[in-house]
Design a protein around this motif. Structure first.
Motif, PDB file in Angstrom:
ATOM      1  N   LEU A 226       0.719  -1.410  -0.053  1.00  0.00           N
ATOM      2  CA  LEU A 226      -0.171  -0.009  -0.136  1.00  0.00           C
ATOM      3  C   LEU A 226       0.817   1.244  -0.054  1.00  0.00           C
ATOM      4  O   LEU A 226       0.350   2.214  -0.585  1.00  0.00           O
TER       5      LEU A 226
ATOM      6  N   ALA B 181       1.329   1.670  -3.780  1.00  0.00           N
ATOM      7  CA  ALA B 181       0.372   2.014  -4.587  1.00  0.00           C
ATOM      8  C   ALA B 181       0.104   3.223  -5.265  1.00  0.00           C
ATOM      9  O   ALA B 181       0.023   3.307  -6.367  1.00  0.00           O
ATOM     10  N   PRO B 182       0.358   4.257  -4.431  1.00  0.00           N
ATOM     11  CA  PRO B 182       0.063   5.478  -5.160  1.00  0.00           C
ATOM     12  C   PRO B 182       1.059   6.044  -6.244  1.00  0.00           C
ATOM     13  O   PRO B 182       0.786   6.890  -7.104  1.00  0.00           O
TER      14      PRO B 182
ATOM     15  N   VAL C 265      -0.149   4.300  -9.212  1.00  0.00           N
ATOM     16  CA  VAL C 265      -1.462   4.875  -9.886  1.00  0.00           C
ATOM     17  C   VAL C 265      -1.154   6.038 -10.615  1.00  0.00           C
ATOM     18  O   VAL C 265      -1.881   6.708 -11.564  1.00  0.00           O
TER      19      VAL C 265
ATOM     20  N   GLY D 121       2.427  10.856  -6.846  1.00  0.00           N
ATOM     21  CA  GLY D 121       2.292   9.494  -6.284  1.00  0.00           C
ATOM     22  C   GLY D 121       3.273   9.231  -5.317  1.00  0.00           C
ATOM     23  O   GLY D 121       2.895   8.888  -4.244  1.00  0.00           O
TER      24      GLY D 121
ATOM     25  N   GLU E  51       2.371  11.019  -2.012  1.00  0.00           N
ATOM     26  CA  GLU E  51       1.404  10.371  -1.173  1.00  0.00           C
ATOM     27  C   GLU E  51       1.820   9.039  -0.734  1.00  0.00           C
ATOM     28  O   GLU E  51       1.557   8.724   0.392  1.00  0.00           O
TER      29      GLU E  51
END
Lengths: 398, 398
Positions: free
Chosen positions: B218, B221-222, B225, B243, B246
């Motif tokens: 996690l 993850a950003p 994305v 990203g 984050e």
């Protein structure tokens, strides 16, 4: 305001039933109904026209209409707290273990009612009826997107109040909710102290503490990074599914615990023969599971609704405006607190434990049990609520 | 293999110094140097040419070269464990509270050495020297990107071993590290048991448990994305800064604790007059702080390096290949465990507490102190390590 009965088995709708009392006992199928308000003004001063929220109930409202218990749902939940909509449903409502004939929330005795909140996470779920950014703004004929007014937990409560008014319910044996549902329960206790006879709050708190405010920001972050989010203007276009999926992965993991991960996955690889040490693309089993679980959730969820829910949770302080002390001071009802000892979203030592002392100091009767604690962290409050069943049943008789 | 001294004050470089021992005591300025390997083969069989990693040291290597302590750094850290590079530096190295003359890691007695890992998070930081996806692949003349081989904690250790070999160091008084540094300390103890006299591990564990594997997924993850990530092929183009920011916000918050958030921010708004309940854009103070803190970090970090670090941490099991029991069985040294009781990244009840018993069962001398616990969670292991200072000093004399 009117109630609309919607049988979800066949999705047939019978409109215009005023104050419809439920016809089915819980041993039958649960019926989803729709409550409508022509207009609702938010606590922030915004206007939402054509408010529609879904609701359902278990047990029978007595003639005095004083045997109701309102159940308020969590972040990714819905009104579906118990029973099945269709005989072939594989799952029951999330708190079915405590709602039913002879169960702690005894449907032979109580009329249990639960509604979808405003900006419910899952507007694409055919069993959910909600109003939020994905809804059509009647003034423009287009989805609201980020022009939807900011809503608070108090707004959720106010719409529920209108629903109860429409049914003629003037007092509640209890308001009970877990997680975001517990925020609504506290807000009910503070907003309508003469109406609420008991507050039952599981895995939650009386305000969003600053750490949770930060976490909620991070839950939302992947959506905003997703290029398809387009500041919320994605309806009819490619949706920010990747960002929403990552956001839901965060919710999923944050609501669990290492004990669950140890027991469920260990360090197992996602695919046999694909050693995660040998390729950046090879994963562990828990990663693949998170991807799959969140993708399934994402398929019925809306990214903007997610952001509005985050906001509603971040801004929550019991009483909606003042300090948490001022808000709690309005509560008159006895309170039952049901934390999970391992909760990472609402850690009890920062939330329910000090809250117990605070409420006792203001002279309220407070009970506290963390009997639900198992291996799931926050999620114990959903899955293992039955372990607090006796305490809940007894609390309801006091 | 050769060492290259690089004075970071003026960024002047003097190349070709073989086995250069440090000239400066810690009361002077710290010098960053560069260790180079023409080629390194990873444990996964990949080849990295022209490996360069930065290192620094405090205190003096004695003639017998047996007074060295290796300090291994955490996820977002570097070799800079103590002192200052320049007199005008506002901050010292991260463990300055325990490294220096008369301090637990006494530079009057020990030669403390620390190096930047492979795929260090911050290749854009002028004080960091590392080799990773952002480095130029000599075969193509372009940055590796995702073609860089997967590296493990054992690879970090192996490169450190080559550095120590180049200095003629054949035994270590201790290997000490926090968080990802503790993983390296355990790996050192298992990989070179005859060389390592003590293992000191703070806020970490002997393997990445499945819950941490999920969290690390996690964290990453950003970045994935972010449309600018482009599967890692972003060098010379717009970088996935949103990203990465984050991702770094997640690291930042996960490594802290609600007590810190309560004490630092409360529910304060980010800007006076901008009630977060009135606009989706109005924030709380903790949100604005996270944005700012992470953006500063992102400006010196590399997104692909972040992903490779995530992978190195996810794949970690002491011993690098077998079970954790097999890996730990190789350790011969006494072990000092220093958890923070409130650590959310490596919760002690799932990591260091059972580890203590496991190591004792295999006959090792194990000490355990959570004296560092304050209000910072995981970060207590960096900021409050001084609270375990006496325990560390005594452990080093045994």
């Amino acid at each position: 305001m009117r109630s609309v009965a919607m049988r979800l088995g066949g999705l047939a709708m019978a409109a215009g039933l005023l104050c419809a009392a439920p016809a089915l006992a819980l041993d039958g199928l649960v019926e989803k109904k729709v409550f409508e308000m022509p207009s609702y003004t938010t606590t922030g001063g915004g206007t939402i026209k054509n408010v529609r929220i879904g609701w359902e109930s278990y047990g029978k409202l007595n003639d005095a209409k004083d045997n109701a218990i309102l159940v308020t749902h969590f972040f990714s939940g819905s009104s579906h707290a118990a029973g099945k909509y269709k005989a072939e449903d594989t799952a029951t409502g999330y708190w079915d273990s405590i709602i039913g004939p002879g169960k702690p929330l005894d449907t032979d005795k109580y009329f249990i009612i639960s509604s979808d909140t405003l900006v419910n996470l899952s507007p694409k779920d055919p069993t959910v009826v909600t109003t939020g950014p994905a809804s059509i703004n009647p003034d423009t004929g287009k989805p609201y997107g980020m022009s939807f007014p900011v809503v608070t937990i108090r707004d959720f409560v106010n719409v529920q109040k209108a629903l109860l008014d429409s049914l003629g319910i003037k007092s509640l044996q209890a308001v009970m909710g877990g997680s975001m549902g517990s925020l609504q329960a506290f807000e009910w206790g503070a907003s309508y102290p003469e109406m609420v006879r008991r507050v039952i709050a599981a895995i939650g708190g009386a305000e969003a503490d600053p750490f949770l405010i930060g976490w909620l920001n991070l839950w939302a972050a992947p959506i905003k990074v997703d290029p398809n989010w387009q500041n919320g203007d994605y309806y009819g276009k490619e949706e920010p599914k990747a960002g929403l999926t990552e956001a839901l992965k965060l919710v999923t993991l944050h609501a669990r615990h290492w004990k669950w991960a140890d027991a469920t996955f260990g360090r197992k690889w996602a695919e046999e023969g694909k050693d995660p040490r040998l390729s950046m693309n090879n994963q562990y089993a828990i990663e693949a599971w998170l991807d799959k679980a969140a993708a399934a959730r994402a398929s019925v969820s809306d990214a903007n609704h997610f952001l509005y829910l985050v906001k509603a949770n971040q801004t929550f302080v019991t009483g909606n405006g003042g300090t948490v002390e001022e808000g709690l001071a309005k509560i008159k009802a006895p309170v039952l607190l049901i934390p999970s000892a391992d909760d990472m979203v609402f850690p009890p030592d920062g939330n329910m434990r000090p809250l117990k002392e605070r409420l006792e100091k203001q002279g309220l009767k407070v009970e506290y049990t963390d009997a639900i604690t198992s291996t799931l962290g926050h999620l114990d409050g959903v899955v293992n609520i039955g372990k607090a069943g006796d305490t809940i049943a007894q609390f309801l008789t006091k």
